[in-house]
Design a protein around this motif. Structure first.
Motif, PDB file in Angstrom:
ATOM      1  N   ILE A   1       0.926  -1.103   0.445  1.00 34.12           N
ATOM      2  CA  ILE A   1      -0.129  -0.139   0.145  1.00 34.12           C
ATOM      3  C   ILE A   1       1.201   1.207   0.069  1.00 34.12           C
ATOM      4  O   ILE A   1       1.318   1.730   0.378  1.00 34.12           O
ATOM      5  CB  ILE A   1      -1.354  -0.075   1.151  1.00 34.12           C
ATOM      6  N   ILE A   2       0.933   2.368  -1.118  1.00 32.80           N
ATOM      7  CA  ILE A   2       1.651   2.688  -1.117  1.00 32.80           C
ATOM      8  C   ILE A   2       0.603   4.208  -0.878  1.00 32.80           C
ATOM      9  O   ILE A   2      -0.505   4.461  -1.018  1.00 32.80           O
ATOM     10  CB  ILE A   2       1.960   3.045  -2.342  1.00 32.80           C
ATOM     11  N   ASP A   3       1.874   5.682   0.019  1.00 35.64           N
ATOM     12  CA  ASP A   3       1.220   6.636   0.565  1.00 35.64           C
ATOM     13  C   ASP A   3       0.069   7.562  -0.637  1.00 35.64           C
ATOM     14  O   ASP A   3      -0.380   7.539  -1.731  1.00 35.64           O
ATOM     15  CB  ASP A   3       2.139   7.386   0.546  1.00 35.64           C
ATOM     16  N   PRO A   4      -0.947   7.837  -0.972  1.00 36.19           N
ATOM     17  CA  PRO A   4      -1.738   8.843  -1.898  1.00 36.19           C
ATOM     18  C   PRO A   4      -0.598   9.219  -2.697  1.00 36.19           C
ATOM     19  O   PRO A   4      -1.732  10.051  -3.712  1.00 36.19           O
ATOM     20  CB  PRO A   4      -3.229   8.075  -1.188  1.00 36.19           C
ATOM     21  N   ASP A   5      -0.379  10.109  -1.962  1.00 41.35           N
ATOM     22  CA  ASP A   5       0.363  11.743  -1.645  1.00 41.35           C
ATOM     23  C   ASP A   5       1.836  10.991  -3.000  1.00 41.35           C
ATOM     24  O   ASP A   5       1.154  11.784  -3.426  1.00 41.35           O
ATOM     25  CB  ASP A   5       0.780  12.614  -0.988  1.00 41.35           C
ATOM     26  N   VAL A   6       1.589   9.966  -3.618  1.00 38.52           N
ATOM     27  CA  VAL A   6       1.958   9.195  -4.438  1.00 38.52           C
ATOM     28  C   VAL A   6       1.515   9.743  -5.783  1.00 38.52           C
ATOM     29  O   VAL A   6       0.745   9.078  -6.203  1.00 38.52           O
ATOM     30  CB  VAL A   6       2.461   8.197  -4.301  1.00 38.52           C
ATOM     31  N   ASP A   7       2.486  10.668  -6.523  1.00 40.12           N
ATOM     32  CA  ASP A   7       1.366  10.609  -8.590  1.00 40.12           C
ATOM     33  C   ASP A   7       1.546   8.693  -8.352  1.00 40.12           C
ATOM     34  O   ASP A   7       2.134   8.065  -8.630  1.00 40.12           O
ATOM     35  CB  ASP A   7       2.532  11.791  -8.745  1.00 40.12           C
ATOM     36  N   ASP A   8       0.776   9.266  -8.665  1.00 40.02           N
ATOM     37  CA  ASP A   8      -0.053   7.926 -10.166  1.00 40.02           C
ATOM     38  C   ASP A   8       1.744   7.372 -10.949  1.00 40.02           C
ATOM     39  O   ASP A   8       1.572   6.387 -11.720  1.00 40.02           O
ATOM     40  CB  ASP A   8      -1.245   7.753 -11.154  1.00 40.02           C
TER      41      ASP A   8
ATOM     42  N   THR B   1       9.675  -1.155   3.539  1.00 38.66           N
ATOM     43  CA  THR B   1       9.077  -0.885   5.473  1.00 38.66           C
ATOM     44  C   THR B   1       9.834   0.767   5.505  1.00 38.66           C
ATOM     45  O   THR B   1       9.470   1.388   6.253  1.00 38.66           O
ATOM     46  CB  THR B   1       9.661  -1.683   6.314  1.00 38.66           C
ATOM     47  N   ILE B   2      10.985   0.796   5.631  1.00 42.25           N
ATOM     48  CA  ILE B   2      12.244   2.427   5.562  1.00 42.25           C
ATOM     49  C   ILE B   2      11.787   3.103   4.521  1.00 42.25           C
ATOM     50  O   ILE B   2      11.665   4.487   5.630  1.00 42.25           O
ATOM     51  CB  ILE B   2      13.367   1.079   5.547  1.00 42.25           C
ATOM     52  N   ASP B   3      11.021   2.645   3.113  1.00 47.11           N
ATOM     53  CA  ASP B   3      11.050   3.830   2.191  1.00 47.11           C
ATOM     54  C   ASP B   3       9.246   4.616   3.431  1.00 47.11           C
ATOM     55  O   ASP B   3       8.460   3.703   3.284  1.00 47.11           O
ATOM     56  CB  ASP B   3      10.175   3.181   0.855  1.00 47.11           C
ATOM     57  N   GLU B   4       9.530   6.270   3.463  1.00 45.12           N
ATOM     58  CA  GLU B   4       8.933   6.315   3.329  1.00 45.12           C
ATOM     59  C   GLU B   4       7.232   7.058   2.385  1.00 45.12           C
ATOM     60  O   GLU B   4       5.973   6.903   2.628  1.00 45.12           O
ATOM     61  CB  GLU B   4       8.847   8.377   3.603  1.00 45.12           C
ATOM     62  N   GLN B   5       7.296   6.640   1.378  1.00 44.44           N
ATOM     63  CA  GLN B   5       6.453   6.611   0.468  1.00 44.44           C
ATOM     64  C   GLN B   5       5.376   5.655   0.819  1.00 44.44           C
ATOM     65  O   GLN B   5       4.521   4.893  -0.290  1.00 44.44           O
ATOM     66  CB  GLN B   5       6.980   6.738  -0.983  1.00 44.44           C
ATOM     67  N   ILE B   6       6.115   4.150   1.424  1.00 43.05           N
ATOM     68  CA  ILE B   6       4.771   2.642   1.813  1.00 43.05           C
ATOM     69  C   ILE B   6       4.740   3.437   2.651  1.00 43.05           C
ATOM     70  O   ILE B   6       5.469   2.726   3.689  1.00 43.05           O
ATOM     71  CB  ILE B   6       6.138   1.575   0.738  1.00 43.05           C
TER      72      ILE B   6
ATOM     73  N   VAL C   1       4.413   5.346  -9.011  1.00 45.96           N
ATOM     74  CA  VAL C   1       4.116   4.350  -8.929  1.00 45.96           C
ATOM     75  C   VAL C   1       4.817   3.228  -9.203  1.00 45.96           C
ATOM     76  O   VAL C   1       5.660   2.662  -8.341  1.00 45.96           O
ATOM     77  CB  VAL C   1       2.741   4.201  -8.190  1.00 45.96           C
ATOM     78  N   THR C   2       5.150   3.192 -10.494  1.00 45.32           N
ATOM     79  CA  THR C   2       5.655   2.515 -11.294  1.00 45.32           C
ATOM     80  C   THR C   2       7.196   2.089 -10.943  1.00 45.32           C
ATOM     81  O   THR C   2       7.295   0.727 -10.783  1.00 45.32           O
ATOM     82  CB  THR C   2       4.895   2.104 -13.299  1.00 45.32           C
ATOM     83  N   PRO C   3       7.752   3.614 -11.192  1.00 41.69           N
ATOM     84  CA  PRO C   3       9.427   3.202 -10.678  1.00 41.69           C
ATOM     85  C   PRO C   3       9.238   3.093  -9.016  1.00 41.69           C
ATOM     86  O   PRO C   3      10.611   2.541  -9.390  1.00 41.69           O
ATOM     87  CB  PRO C   3       9.611   5.200 -11.436  1.00 41.69           C
ATOM     88  N   LEU C   4       9.299   3.832  -8.742  1.00 42.58           N
ATOM     89  CA  LEU C   4       8.958   2.987  -7.243  1.00 42.58           C
ATOM     90  C   LEU C   4       9.249   2.251  -6.672  1.00 42.58           C
ATOM     91  O   LEU C   4       9.878   1.693  -6.021  1.00 42.58           O
ATOM     92  CB  LEU C   4       7.627   3.919  -6.196  1.00 42.58           C
ATOM     93  N   VAL C   5       7.652   1.029  -7.176  1.00 41.24           N
ATOM     94  CA  VAL C   5       8.136  -0.078  -7.499  1.00 41.24           C
ATOM     95  C   VAL C   5       8.979  -1.062  -7.475  1.00 41.24           C
ATOM     96  O   VAL C   5       9.637  -1.538  -7.711  1.00 41.24           O
ATOM     97  CB  VAL C   5       6.493  -1.096  -7.555  1.00 41.24           C
ATOM     98  N   GLU C   6       9.369  -0.335  -9.337  1.00 36.99           N
ATOM     99  CA  GLU C   6      10.878  -0.811  -9.235  1.00 36.99           C
ATOM    100  C   GLU C   6      11.639  -1.113  -8.958  1.00 36.99           C
ATOM    101  O   GLU C   6      12.665  -1.974  -9.018  1.00 36.99           O
ATOM    102  CB  GLU C   6      10.445  -0.577 -10.910  1.00 36.99           C
ATOM    103  N   LYS C   7      11.611   0.179  -8.362  1.00 41.64           N
ATOM    104  CA  LYS C   7      13.118   0.862  -7.235  1.00 41.64           C
ATOM    105  C   LYS C   7      12.668  -1.259  -6.353  1.00 41.64           C
ATOM    106  O   LYS C   7      14.132  -1.446  -6.435  1.00 41.64           O
ATOM    107  CB  LYS C   7      13.060   2.023  -6.960  1.00 41.64           C
ATOM    108  N   HIS C   8      12.340  -1.240  -6.273  1.00 42.30           N
ATOM    109  CA  HIS C   8      12.404  -1.936  -4.596  1.00 42.30           C
ATOM    110  C   HIS C   8      12.272  -3.332  -5.612  1.00 42.30           C
ATOM    111  O   HIS C   8      12.903  -4.837  -5.513  1.00 42.30           O
ATOM    112  CB  HIS C   8      11.257  -1.392  -3.322  1.00 42.30           C
ATOM    113  N   LEU C   9      12.034  -3.434  -7.045  1.00 37.97           N
ATOM    114  CA  LEU C   9      12.008  -4.899  -7.621  1.00 37.97           C
ATOM    115  C   LEU C   9      12.917  -5.220  -7.892  1.00 37.97           C
ATOM    116  O   LEU C   9      13.605  -6.604  -8.373  1.00 37.97           O
ATOM    117  CB  LEU C   9      10.974  -5.621  -8.533  1.00 37.97           C
ATOM    118  N   LYS C  10      14.172  -4.451  -7.658  1.00 39.78           N
ATOM    119  CA  LYS C  10      15.899  -5.159  -7.749  1.00 39.78           C
ATOM    120  C   LYS C  10      16.687  -5.175  -7.015  1.00 39.78           C
ATOM    121  O   LYS C  10      17.290  -6.183  -7.106  1.00 39.78           O
ATOM    122  CB  LYS C  10      16.754  -3.343  -8.627  1.00 39.78           C
TER     123      LYS C  10
END
Length: 96
Positions: free
Chosen positions: A9-16, A80-85, A19-28
């Protein structure tokens, strides 16, 4: 290697668009650990059952992964550390 389903669940303030780049960063973390990303399903903004961090909604993303347990644990720790998640939930669909 085990199969995992991760609900994020990603913070709703994160622009649509972010979202994909944020998720891909963690999937790396998964791909670097020789794991595979089987599916990424962005559900979009949904109302939460209860407020998290005083926010009534969040952007839901469901990830299907195949990886070693330690690699998934490390990705979960970084999320868990990421503020946007706001929340993560790791599940093993094959474990009954």
């Amino acid at each position: 290697m085990r199969k995992y389903e991760v609900m994020v669940i990603i913070d709703p303030d994160v622009d649509d668009r972010q979202v994909t780049p944020l998720v891909e960063k963690h999937l790396k973390t998964i791909t670097d650990g020789q794991g595979t990303v089987d599916n990424v399903d962005v559900w979009g903004k949904r109302r939460l059952a209860y407020e998290i961090n005083k926010k009534p909604e969040g952007t839901y993303v469901v990830l299907n992964l195949t990886a070693e347990p330690a690699v998934v644990q490390e990705m979960d720790r970084l999320m868990t550390i990421d503020e946007q998640i706001m929340r993560t939930k790791v599940m093993r669909p094959d474990a009954h």
